[in-house]
Design an enzyme around this catalytic site. Structure first.
Site, short mmCIF file in Angstrom:
data_model
loop_
_atom_site.label_atom_id
_atom_site.label_comp_id
_atom_site.label_asym_id
_atom_site.label_seq_id
_atom_site.Cartn_x
_atom_site.Cartn_y
_atom_site.Cartn_z
N LYS A 1 0.84 -1.21 0.00
CA LYS A 1 0.00 0.00 0.00
C LYS A 1 0.87 1.25 0.00
O LYS A 1 0.63 2.20 -0.74
CB LYS A 1 -0.95 -0.02 1.21
CG LYS A 1 -2.02 -1.12 1.10
CD LYS A 1 -2.75 -1.37 2.41
CE LYS A 1 -3.69 -2.57 2.30
NZ LYS A 1 -4.33 -2.94 3.56
N ASP B 1 -10.61 2.67 4.76
CA ASP B 1 -10.91 1.24 4.64
C ASP B 1 -12.41 0.99 4.64
O ASP B 1 -12.86 -0.11 4.33
CB ASP B 1 -10.28 0.46 5.82
CG ASP B 1 -8.97 -0.19 5.42
OD1 ASP B 1 -8.75 -0.40 4.21
OD2 ASP B 1 -8.17 -0.49 6.33
N GLN C 1 -4.07 -1.90 9.89
CA GLN C 1 -4.01 -3.23 9.27
C GLN C 1 -4.51 -4.28 10.26
O GLN C 1 -4.02 -4.38 11.38
CB GLN C 1 -2.55 -3.52 8.83
CG GLN C 1 -2.42 -4.79 8.02
CD GLN C 1 -3.13 -4.74 6.67
OE1 GLN C 1 -3.09 -3.75 5.96
NE2 GLN C 1 -3.82 -5.82 6.33
#
Ligand code: NAD
Length: 292
Positions: free
Chosen positions: A52, A119, A96
């Site tokens: 990412k 997200d 994450q």
């Protein structure tokens, strides 16, 4: 033989388009900034986050990696999120997952400002998605709909069967494909670990999406001839012939299923790169909205 839904090529195209937009706009404005939080030593998580960050650099976005050992306390992590929420130079925050078991993931996700939740896991974003309102759509489901859209796969009136009901993949995908829009207007069946006789459902699917995390779960006999098959699964399977000692495989028996499907995603090179492209899209959206 099925045609390939090439997520790698599409992801590169989308990322290049966003890069051009950033180059034009950030002449006067600062570049978009994604803050990534990584806790612990989980190897796949490290690989995902690095990927990412690398893509951010490629498109001209700023990024910062906040990496901590797994003994960080929940209070310390909440403090960090609060700091990033208040930082006007940060547009997107991603944590994450999975987090260590002593940290309550729900509390952490709910602490992220919904306008920085790139997200799309915050309950406000999920609620807006369910209502069909503007929101940050979780990256993997968004990437799947971008693939369907790009390859002009007709979804209206089709029966879409999704295997897996997780909050980050299967459930939001069911909202997206059932909504009154394009891609959308599917009749959606959401299967999960308690579904009885799953083949009964998969055999009816015009669009079959596998997101359960079981290597090669979907066999040829489970697929209706001509179906569009999307494989979200990314599983590490031991392979001593590889330097890493493993290879990546999806939830679909690709070799056999490609004989009868009309379209199919490869693993790797299908949904995986689309997830990154969708995250970049969401970060760009967060930045554009903050700068308006
Ligand atoms: P998860 O473990 O959170 O959820 C798995 C789901 O599958 C659950 O809803 C469960 O009910 C269902 N399931 C389990 N066994 C089943 C069975 N026998 N029959 C039917 N349903 C069953 O997983 P997740 O986070 O949604 O991830 C699923 C897969 O997708 C994993 O391989 C993961 O690595 C992959 N993934 C890929 C991307 C990407 O970018 N391509 C992103 C996220 C997840």
């Amino acid at each position: 033989m099925a045609q390939l839904l090439d997520g790698k090529a599409l992801s590169e195209k989308l990322v290049a388009e966003i890069s051009t937009k950033i180059a034009t706009k950030s002449i006067e404005l600062r570049a978009p900034h994604l803050a990534a939080i990584l806790i612990g030593d989980h190897a796949p998580s490290k690989a995902y986050v690095n990927n990412k960050i690398k893509t951010c650099e490629k498109v001209g976005m700023a990024s910062s990696l906040h990496s901590y050992s797994s003994d960080i306390t929940e209070a310390e992590l909440l403090n960090l999120i609060e700091k990033l929420n208040r930082d006007n130079t940060v547009d997107g925050i991603l944590v994450q997952l999975p987090l260590p078991s002593h940290i309550n993931s729900k509390r952490i996700i709910e602490a992220i400002l919904p306008s920085k939740d790139v997200d799309g896991f915050h309950p406000l974003n999920i609620g807006n998605l369910a209502k069909g309102y503007d929101c940050f759509v979780p990256a993997t489901p968004l990437g799947v709909t971008m693939l369907l859209d790009h390859y002009k796969i007709k979804t209206g009136g089709k029966h879409c069967v999704i295997l897996g009901r997780s909050a980050i993949v299967g459930q939001p995908l069911s909202f997206l494909l059932a909504r009154n829009g394009n891609p959308g207007n599917c009749t959606v069946t959401l299967c999960h670990s308690k579904t009885v006789n799953i083949t009964h459902y998969t055999r009816q699917a015009d669009i079959l999406i596998a997101a359960l995390g079981i290597p090669n779960f979907v066999k040829k006999e489970m697929v209706k001839p001509g179906a569009v098959v999307i494989d979200v699964g990314i599983n590490r399977v031991e392979d001593l012939s590889k330097k890493a000692g493993y290879r990546l495989t999806g939830d679909v028996d690709f070799e056999a299923v490609q004989d009868i499907a009309s379209w199919i995603t490869p693993v790797p090179g299908g949904v995986g790169p689309m997830t990154i492209a969708a995250l970049i899209f969401n970060t760009y959206k967060a930045w554009s909205e903050r700068m308006m």
